[in-house]
Design a protein around this motif. Structure first.
Motif, PDB file in Angstrom:
ATOM      1  N   LEU A 167       1.713  29.900 -50.627  1.00 15.94           N
ATOM      2  CA  LEU A 167       2.825  29.731 -51.557  1.00 15.94           C
ATOM      3  C   LEU A 167       3.864  30.822 -51.340  1.00 15.94           C
ATOM      4  O   LEU A 167       5.068  30.546 -51.284  1.00 15.94           O
TER       5      LEU A 167
ATOM      6  N   LEU B  37       7.854  30.409 -50.152  1.00 16.77           N
ATOM      7  CA  LEU B  37       8.968  30.883 -50.976  1.00 16.77           C
ATOM      8  C   LEU B  37       9.845  31.895 -50.254  1.00 16.77           C
ATOM      9  O   LEU B  37      11.012  32.076 -50.605  1.00 16.77           O
TER      10      LEU B  37
ATOM     11  N   CYS C 140       9.623  28.737 -57.869  1.00 14.13           N
ATOM     12  CA  CYS C 140       8.180  28.543 -57.761  1.00 14.13           C
ATOM     13  C   CYS C 140       7.598  28.118 -59.093  1.00 14.13           C
ATOM     14  O   CYS C 140       6.804  27.185 -59.172  1.00 14.13           O
TER      15      CYS C 140
END
Length: 152
Positions: A12, A16, A32
């Motif tokens: 993740l 990002l 996010c």
């Protein structure tokens, strides 16, 4: 954040980190949270979260700071702040943002489109790689069940 597995959190973080500088901004964190929680978080709240976890004071989160923040959020969730029904609703809403219209799955193209809307553009190859990490049945797309696993 909903993901708690360190590998998932690292993936993740990398998704990002638009400019691959090893840091994410409050705006990227806000995107996010919108994607994973299915809710808009005020920029002030995202900035406050960054400040709370920003150990080196540069106004950005490095991977270690992001992981620490995400783990704290996961522990708070484990303490019962969000019940299962709310979590499933939030996941369904987030899944709906990413899924290919009418296909009931997330494709590399739909993932790329949504990440672009969130300001975290990724190329087709990167989107395919993100999906492959969690594509348990090998069909090249993410079902809701695979998405739930990715986010848990």
């Amino acid at each position: 954040m909903v993901a708690t597995n360190t590998g998932e959190l690292r993936a993740l973080f990398l998704s990002l980190d638009r400019d691959a500088d090893g840091r994410i901004s409050a705006a990227e964190l806000q995107g996010c949270m919108r994607a994973t929680l299915g809710e808009d978080v005020p920029v002030e709240e995202a900035e406050a979260l960054v400040v709370s976890a920003d150990a080196d004071g540069d106004g950005l989160l490095c991977e270690a700071e992001f992981l620490e923040l995400a783990q704290q959020a996961a522990w708070a969730g484990d303490a019962g702040e969000e019940d299962d029904d709310q979590r499933i609703r939030a996941l369904r809403e987030a899944f709906g943002m990413y899924e290919m219209e009418g296909q009931r799955c997330i494709t590399p193209a739909s993932l790329g489109r949504m990440l672009g809307r969130l300001g975290a553009e990724r190329g087709a190859g990167e989107c395919h790689a993100i999906i492959c990490r969690f594509d348990l049945d090998g069909d090249g797309v993410l079902s809701f069940d695979e998405f739930k696993i990715m986010m848990s």
